[in-house]
Write a protein that holds these residues in place. Sequence first.
Motif, short mmCIF file in Angstrom:
data_model
loop_
_atom_site.label_atom_id
_atom_site.label_comp_id
_atom_site.label_asym_id
_atom_site.label_seq_id
_atom_site.Cartn_x
_atom_site.Cartn_y
_atom_site.Cartn_z
N LEU A 167 0.82 -1.21 0.00
CA LEU A 167 0.00 0.00 0.00
C LEU A 167 0.85 1.26 0.00
CD1 LEU A 167 -2.87 -1.02 2.45
CD2 LEU A 167 -2.91 -0.98 -0.05
N TRP A 168 2.00 1.23 0.69
CA TRP A 168 2.88 2.39 0.70
C TRP A 168 3.35 2.71 -0.71
CZ3 TRP A 168 1.78 -0.30 4.91
CH2 TRP A 168 1.79 0.33 6.16
N ASN A 169 3.73 1.68 -1.48
CA ASN A 169 4.13 1.91 -2.87
C ASN A 169 2.96 2.39 -3.72
OD1 ASN A 169 6.86 1.33 -2.73
ND2 ASN A 169 6.64 -0.81 -3.32
N ARG A 170 1.79 1.81 -3.52
CA ARG A 170 0.62 2.19 -4.32
C ARG A 170 0.26 3.66 -4.09
NH1 ARG A 170 0.61 -1.37 -8.31
NH2 ARG A 170 0.65 -3.52 -7.53
N ILE A 171 0.43 4.13 -2.87
CA ILE A 171 0.18 5.54 -2.58
C ILE A 171 1.15 6.41 -3.36
CG2 ILE A 171 0.43 7.30 -0.77
CD1 ILE A 171 -0.80 5.22 1.16
N ARG A 172 2.42 6.03 -3.39
CA ARG A 172 3.41 6.84 -4.11
C ARG A 172 3.20 6.78 -5.62
NH1 ARG A 172 7.25 8.57 -0.70
NH2 ARG A 172 7.01 10.40 -2.06
N LEU A 173 2.70 5.66 -6.12
CA LEU A 173 2.52 5.50 -7.57
C LEU A 173 1.24 6.15 -8.07
CD1 LEU A 173 3.66 1.77 -7.95
CD2 LEU A 173 4.89 3.80 -8.76
N ALA A 174 0.12 5.93 -7.40
CA ALA A 174 -1.17 6.45 -7.88
C ALA A 174 -2.22 6.32 -6.78
CB ALA A 174 -1.62 5.69 -9.13
N PRO A 175 -2.26 7.25 -5.83
CA PRO A 175 -3.20 7.12 -4.71
C PRO A 175 -4.66 7.12 -5.15
CG PRO A 175 -2.18 9.29 -4.73
CD PRO A 175 -1.43 8.45 -5.72
N ASP A 176 -4.95 7.74 -6.30
CA ASP A 176 -6.34 7.77 -6.77
C ASP A 176 -6.83 6.41 -7.23
OD1 ASP A 176 -4.37 8.20 -8.83
OD2 ASP A 176 -6.02 8.51 -10.23
N LYS A 177 -5.91 5.45 -7.39
CA LYS A 177 -6.28 4.10 -7.81
C LYS A 177 -6.34 3.10 -6.65
CE LYS A 177 -4.50 4.67 -12.51
NZ LYS A 177 -3.55 4.17 -13.54
N LEU A 178 -6.18 3.58 -5.43
CA LEU A 178 -6.29 2.70 -4.27
C LEU A 178 -7.68 2.10 -4.20
CD1 LEU A 178 -4.51 4.96 -1.64
CD2 LEU A 178 -3.67 2.73 -2.42
N PRO A 179 -7.80 0.80 -3.91
CA PRO A 179 -9.14 0.18 -3.83
C PRO A 179 -9.88 0.67 -2.60
CG PRO A 179 -7.46 -1.38 -3.13
CD PRO A 179 -6.72 -0.17 -3.65
N VAL A 180 -11.17 0.88 -2.74
CA VAL A 180 -12.00 1.30 -1.61
C VAL A 180 -13.20 0.36 -1.51
CG1 VAL A 180 -11.29 3.71 -1.72
CG2 VAL A 180 -13.26 2.94 -3.06
N GLY A 181 -13.85 0.39 -0.35
CA GLY A 181 -14.98 -0.49 -0.11
C GLY A 181 -14.53 -1.83 0.45
N GLN A 182 -15.27 -2.87 0.16
CA GLN A 182 -14.95 -4.21 0.64
C GLN A 182 -13.92 -4.86 -0.29
OE1 GLN A 182 -18.69 -6.30 1.03
NE2 GLN A 182 -19.20 -5.25 2.94
N ILE A 183 -12.79 -5.22 0.28
CA ILE A 183 -11.69 -5.79 -0.51
C ILE A 183 -11.10 -6.98 0.24
CG2 ILE A 183 -11.15 -3.57 -1.57
CD1 ILE A 183 -8.77 -3.34 0.36
N GLN A 184 -10.14 -7.62 -0.40
CA GLN A 184 -9.34 -8.68 0.22
C GLN A 184 -7.90 -8.20 0.27
OE1 GLN A 184 -9.97 -12.29 1.04
NE2 GLN A 184 -12.09 -11.61 1.27
N LEU A 185 -7.23 -8.43 1.40
CA LEU A 185 -5.84 -8.05 1.56
C LEU A 185 -5.08 -9.14 2.30
CD1 LEU A 185 -5.68 -4.29 2.68
CD2 LEU A 185 -4.86 -5.24 0.52
N ILE A 186 -3.82 -9.31 1.94
CA ILE A 186 -2.91 -10.13 2.74
C ILE A 186 -2.26 -9.20 3.76
CG2 ILE A 186 -0.84 -11.56 2.72
CD1 ILE A 186 -1.57 -12.37 -0.15
N PRO A 187 -2.46 -9.42 5.06
CA PRO A 187 -1.99 -8.47 6.08
C PRO A 187 -0.48 -8.27 6.04
CG PRO A 187 -3.58 -9.99 7.01
CD PRO A 187 -3.25 -10.51 5.64
#
Length: 294
Positions: A167-187
């Motif tokens: 998520l830290w990398n995704r924020i630096r690359l394109a925060p507007d593309k972060l998934p929102v709502g109900q998702i699945q994540l590996i902690p």
Amino acid sequence: MKATIFQNPATTTAPATPPSANFAAYWFAGKAELNSYTLQQAQYGVLNPGEAVLIFVTEDFRTDKQVKSETPESHDKSIPVLKTNLSKKFATGVYDYSLFTSVFTPVSNPSFPNTLKVSTSAQEWCGHSYLQLNYATNTYHIDSKSYFENEVAEEYEVAKTMLEDELWNRIRLAPDKLPVGQIQLIPGTITARLRHKRLEPLPANAKLANYEGVLFPGKLLQSYTVQYPTDDRTVMIVFESAFPHKIVGWEETYKSKDNLLTSRAVLKKTIQSDYWNHNAPADSTLRRELLIGR
């Protein structure tokens, strides 16, 4: 440590989708972004003071062996990735903890949309452990070694999904593309090591919003919050809405010895440096500037 021979604007491997001029000027200039944070880390039912360092740097990464490319022969097997290095150090009573995670996320390549690799090591006076995730076709292969008997050697696969660690990398690359709502994540792998939890995808609720608090420095801040309802755990990352979306801190809340605690990292200092070229005693002034925050 030598920088990759491709880590400069003239010769670095080009992403499949060319980045913007601002992105290229910031991330392909042959320097890393170094960030230091004041840390409060939950462990053994209390918050322990410490420090965290968060490093972002682009490098050429082999997709076959999933390692840094360091030879001309491996150039055509490599793609540019944004690498996160996260270091956490704190003391619990008389003894130390040292935690380190590396995350390798392709910059912009439709053929490799997923983070390729995560590795985490944990050292403390009882012993140490190592955990690695490698991307495969439809899964992440996990290999784990530990001092502790119940997790001494584990090897398994989990379904391919987004990683909390990326998520830290995704924020630096394109925060507007972060998934929102109900998702699945590996902690996150560091927290999994501290809590002795096996990694598996978990349901999560994700929210991107303006940050309205006062605990973190900066202007026009946004927060990305992930809540794990089946694990009673919440992670919030706070970052600048304007490019380059600098991360000014984060919080993580979960039970530690039956106490609900919030670990927190607050930004002290950010500098850009080709740190791999600054390894002489005289360069300690640069370290002091980063860690002291002035």
